[in-house]
Design a protein around this motif. Structure first.
Motif, PDB file in Angstrom:
ATOM      1  N   PHE A   2       0.848  -1.187   0.000  1.00  0.00           N
ATOM      2  CA  PHE A   2       0.000   0.000   0.000  1.00  0.00           C
ATOM      3  C   PHE A   2       0.886   1.240   0.000  1.00  0.00           C
ATOM      4  O   PHE A   2       2.065   1.158   0.357  1.00  0.00           O
ATOM      5  N   PRO A   3       0.342   2.386  -0.370  1.00  0.00           N
ATOM      6  CA  PRO A   3       1.114   3.625  -0.246  1.00  0.00           C
ATOM      7  C   PRO A   3       1.627   3.776   1.184  1.00  0.00           C
ATOM      8  O   PRO A   3       0.908   3.451   2.140  1.00  0.00           O
ATOM      9  N   PRO A   4       2.852   4.258   1.360  1.00  0.00           N
ATOM     10  CA  PRO A   4       3.466   4.293   2.688  1.00  0.00           C
ATOM     11  C   PRO A   4       2.792   5.228   3.676  1.00  0.00           C
ATOM     12  O   PRO A   4       2.870   5.024   4.882  1.00  0.00           O
ATOM     13  N   SER A   5       2.132   6.271   3.192  1.00  0.00           N
ATOM     14  CA  SER A   5       1.495   7.240   4.078  1.00  0.00           C
ATOM     15  C   SER A   5       0.254   7.779   3.378  1.00  0.00           C
ATOM     16  O   SER A   5       0.359   8.604   2.467  1.00  0.00           O
ATOM     17  N   MET A   6      -0.923   7.308   3.796  1.00  0.00           N
ATOM     18  CA  MET A   6      -2.141   7.613   3.053  1.00  0.00           C
ATOM     19  C   MET A   6      -3.334   7.768   3.984  1.00  0.00           C
ATOM     20  O   MET A   6      -3.487   7.041   4.961  1.00  0.00           O
ATOM     21  N   GLY A   7      -4.200   8.737   3.658  1.00  0.00           N
ATOM     22  CA  GLY A   7      -5.500   8.888   4.289  1.00  0.00           C
ATOM     23  C   GLY A   7      -6.543   8.892   3.192  1.00  0.00           C
ATOM     24  O   GLY A   7      -6.378   9.578   2.191  1.00  0.00           O
ATOM     25  N   ARG A  58     -24.193   6.147  15.053  1.00  0.00           N
ATOM     26  CA  ARG A  58     -25.453   5.761  14.397  1.00  0.00           C
ATOM     27  C   ARG A  58     -26.477   6.897  14.421  1.00  0.00           C
ATOM     28  O   ARG A  58     -27.411   6.917  13.613  1.00  0.00           O
ATOM     29  N   LYS A  59     -26.300   7.845  15.323  1.00  0.00           N
ATOM     30  CA  LYS A  59     -27.220   8.971  15.423  1.00  0.00           C
ATOM     31  C   LYS A  59     -26.723  10.209  14.673  1.00  0.00           C
ATOM     32  O   LYS A  59     -27.374  11.256  14.706  1.00  0.00           O
ATOM     33  N   TYR A  60     -25.584  10.087  14.019  1.00  0.00           N
ATOM     34  CA  TYR A  60     -25.038  11.202  13.253  1.00  0.00           C
ATOM     35  C   TYR A  60     -25.907  11.480  12.024  1.00  0.00           C
ATOM     36  O   TYR A  60     -26.444  10.556  11.402  1.00  0.00           O
ATOM     37  N   SER A  61     -25.993  12.737  11.640  1.00  0.00           N
ATOM     38  CA  SER A  61     -26.611  13.097  10.361  1.00  0.00           C
ATOM     39  C   SER A  61     -25.637  12.718   9.233  1.00  0.00           C
ATOM     40  O   SER A  61     -24.457  12.419   9.479  1.00  0.00           O
ATOM     41  N   LEU A  62     -26.122  12.748   7.992  1.00  0.00           N
ATOM     42  CA  LEU A  62     -25.247  12.436   6.857  1.00  0.00           C
ATOM     43  C   LEU A  62     -24.070  13.401   6.786  1.00  0.00           C
ATOM     44  O   LEU A  62     -22.939  13.004   6.502  1.00  0.00           O
ATOM     45  N   GLY A  63     -24.333  14.673   7.061  1.00  0.00           N
ATOM     46  CA  GLY A  63     -23.267  15.659   7.034  1.00  0.00           C
ATOM     47  C   GLY A  63     -22.219  15.416   8.099  1.00  0.00           C
ATOM     48  O   GLY A  63     -21.013  15.558   7.853  1.00  0.00           O
ATOM     49  N   MET A  64     -22.652  15.027   9.297  1.00  0.00           N
ATOM     50  CA  MET A  64     -21.711  14.727  10.379  1.00  0.00           C
ATOM     51  C   MET A  64     -20.869  13.503  10.030  1.00  0.00           C
ATOM     52  O   MET A  64     -19.654  13.466  10.305  1.00  0.00           O
ATOM     53  N   LYS A  65     -21.507  12.497   9.427  1.00  0.00           N
ATOM     54  CA  LYS A  65     -20.760  11.307   9.020  1.00  0.00           C
ATOM     55  C   LYS A  65     -19.684  11.664   7.993  1.00  0.00           C
ATOM     56  O   LYS A  65     -18.552  11.160   8.054  1.00  0.00           O
ATOM     57  N   GLN A  66     -20.043  12.535   7.057  1.00  0.00           N
ATOM     58  CA  GLN A  66     -19.082  12.948   6.038  1.00  0.00           C
ATOM     59  C   GLN A  66     -17.914  13.698   6.668  1.00  0.00           C
ATOM     60  O   GLN A  66     -16.753  13.473   6.326  1.00  0.00           O
ATOM     61  N   ARG A  67     -18.210  14.582   7.592  1.00  0.00           N
ATOM     62  CA  ARG A  67     -17.150  15.338   8.272  1.00  0.00           C
ATOM     63  C   ARG A  67     -16.210  14.404   9.035  1.00  0.00           C
ATOM     64  O   ARG A  67     -14.985  14.580   9.018  1.00  0.00           O
ATOM     65  N   LEU A  68     -16.781  13.391   9.705  1.00  0.00           N
ATOM     66  CA  LEU A  68     -15.931  12.451  10.442  1.00  0.00           C
ATOM     67  C   LEU A  68     -15.057  11.650   9.482  1.00  0.00           C
ATOM     68  O   LEU A  68     -13.891  11.359   9.792  1.00  0.00           O
ATOM     69  N   GLY A  69     -15.607  11.304   8.318  1.00  0.00           N
ATOM     70  CA  GLY A  69     -14.808  10.604   7.311  1.00  0.00           C
ATOM     71  C   GLY A  69     -13.630  11.422   6.841  1.00  0.00           C
ATOM     72  O   GLY A  69     -12.516  10.899   6.641  1.00  0.00           O
ATOM     73  N   ILE A  70     -13.837  12.719   6.664  1.00  0.00           N
ATOM     74  CA  ILE A  70     -12.739  13.611   6.270  1.00  0.00           C
ATOM     75  C   ILE A  70     -11.705  13.692   7.384  1.00  0.00           C
ATOM     76  O   ILE A  70     -10.494  13.647   7.139  1.00  0.00           O
ATOM     77  N   ALA A  71     -12.177  13.800   8.627  1.00  0.00           N
ATOM     78  CA  ALA A  71     -11.259  13.849   9.772  1.00  0.00           C
ATOM     79  C   ALA A  71     -10.383  12.599   9.828  1.00  0.00           C
ATOM     80  O   ALA A  71      -9.178  12.676  10.090  1.00  0.00           O
ATOM     81  N   ALA A  72     -10.985  11.445   9.574  1.00  0.00           N
ATOM     82  CA  ALA A  72     -10.220  10.191   9.579  1.00  0.00           C
ATOM     83  C   ALA A  72      -9.131  10.204   8.511  1.00  0.00           C
ATOM     84  O   ALA A  72      -8.027   9.680   8.720  1.00  0.00           O
ATOM     85  N   ALA A  73      -9.431  10.809   7.365  1.00  0.00           N
ATOM     86  CA  ALA A  73      -8.470  10.826   6.262  1.00  0.00           C
ATOM     87  C   ALA A  73      -7.272  11.732   6.531  1.00  0.00           C
ATOM     88  O   ALA A  73      -6.170  11.469   6.050  1.00  0.00           O
ATOM     89  N   ILE A  74      -7.480  12.801   7.305  1.00  0.00           N
ATOM     90  CA  ILE A  74      -6.403  13.781   7.484  1.00  0.00           C
ATOM     91  C   ILE A  74      -5.720  13.719   8.846  1.00  0.00           C
ATOM     92  O   ILE A  74      -4.676  14.354   9.036  1.00  0.00           O
ATOM     93  N   MET A  75      -6.257  12.958   9.790  1.00  0.00           N
ATOM     94  CA  MET A  75      -5.802  13.084  11.177  1.00  0.00           C
ATOM     95  C   MET A  75      -4.335  12.712  11.384  1.00  0.00           C
ATOM     96  O   MET A  75      -3.679  13.230  12.291  1.00  0.00           O
ATOM     97  N   GLU A  76      -3.788  11.817  10.566  1.00  0.00           N
ATOM     98  CA  GLU A  76      -2.395  11.402  10.748  1.00  0.00           C
ATOM     99  C   GLU A  76      -1.433  12.176   9.853  1.00  0.00           C
ATOM    100  O   GLU A  76      -0.277  11.783   9.708  1.00  0.00           O
ATOM    101  N   SER A  77      -1.909  13.279   9.258  1.00  0.00           N
ATOM    102  CA  SER A  77      -1.100  14.113   8.362  1.00  0.00           C
ATOM    103  C   SER A  77      -0.388  13.270   7.301  1.00  0.00           C
ATOM    104  O   SER A  77       0.836  13.329   7.151  1.00  0.00           O
ATOM    105  N   PRO A  78      -1.141  12.473   6.542  1.00  0.00           N
ATOM    106  CA  PRO A  78      -0.516  11.585   5.552  1.00  0.00           C
ATOM    107  C   PRO A  78       0.060  12.355   4.367  1.00  0.00           C
ATOM    108  O   PRO A  78      -0.352  13.479   4.070  1.00  0.00           O
ATOM    109  N   GLU A  79       1.017  11.720   3.687  1.00  0.00           N
ATOM    110  CA  GLU A  79       1.609  12.325   2.493  1.00  0.00           C
ATOM    111  C   GLU A  79       0.629  12.315   1.323  1.00  0.00           C
ATOM    112  O   GLU A  79       0.672  13.191   0.464  1.00  0.00           O
TER     113      GLU A  79
END
Length: 220
Positions: free
Chosen positions: A72-77, A128-149
């Motif tokens: 896999f790519p060495p550093s990815m979100g 499970r109680k998140y709105s669609l927008g909140m779920k999307q925001r959390l998905g973005i947070a997961a992608a960037i939280m480790e400062s991937p390359e």
């Protein structure tokens, strides 16, 4: 980081989803993929992420061949299609669990990532109680939280209101500034042109156009 896509072909059940794709992508740049639904945008993202392997050709990360030299790519979100987390856990608990896999970041870094996308890291609400927008925001947070390359965002503005779209554009600009290589899709061409340095048009799995944008979001 330099990603080199060389003569990549991908066939799935006889269907050609990537057709002789050649790209060279560099850190500190935002690349946009545009095209109709089913044109091959998400499949190209999956190929670059190492989630599927090419039928022909190869993808290199700084000269190392994906699927041969590296799995896999060495550093990815990544955020590809709809985000999915454990319904019985809060946003923070979900991201803390993900962060524990590599153990690269602290709880405080996780909290900062949640705050960056406009969510409250102290919110105990279950996913499970998140709105669609909140779920999307959390998905973005997961992608960037480790400062991937490498940051891959598939339709990151889906289900977001205007404030969420503006915040996402700001986050992408910040990721570029810190030196990340960002690949994104977006159904809204205005948003795509406003954040990307280069936009590739894809038709039937083939790149048919390449557009370079200036600082004002106008094609050069």
């Amino acid at each position: 980081m330099t990603i080199t896509v060389k003569n990549v072909v991908k066939k799935i059940r006889g269907n050609l989803v990537a057709d002789q794709v050649n790209l060279t992508l560099h850190s500190g740049t935002v690349y946009g993929l545009c095209g109709y639904n089913g044109c091959g945008k998400t499949m190209l993202m999956r190929l670059i992420a190492g989630l599927i392997v090419p039928t022909e050709g190869e993808i290199q990360f700084d000269g190392k061949v994906l699927g041969k030299d590296i799995s896999f790519p060495p550093s990815m979100g990544i955020l590809i299609e709809s985000p999915a987390f454990l319904g019985g856990m809060s946003g923070f608990e979900n991201l803390k669990l993900l962060a524990s896999i590599q153990g690269k970041i602290t709880d405080e870094t996780v909290r900062k990532a949640i705050a960056r996308v406009g969510l409250d890291p102290k919110d105990k609400k279950k996913y499970r109680k998140y709105s669609l927008g909140m779920k999307q925001r959390l998905g973005i947070a997961a992608a960037i939280m480790e400062s991937p390359e490498l940051v891959i965002l598939d339709e990151p503005t889906n289900a977001l209101d205007s404030d969420g779209v503006a915040l996402t554009k700001k986050l992408i600009a910040e990721e570029r500034e810190r030196g990340a290589l960002v690949i994104m899709t977006c159904h809204d061409h205005v948003t795509l042109e406003g954040v990307c340095d280069t936009i590739y048009t894809i038709e039937h799995g083939r790149i048919t156009d390449e557009k370079h944008m200036d600082a004002e979001g106008t094609a050069e």
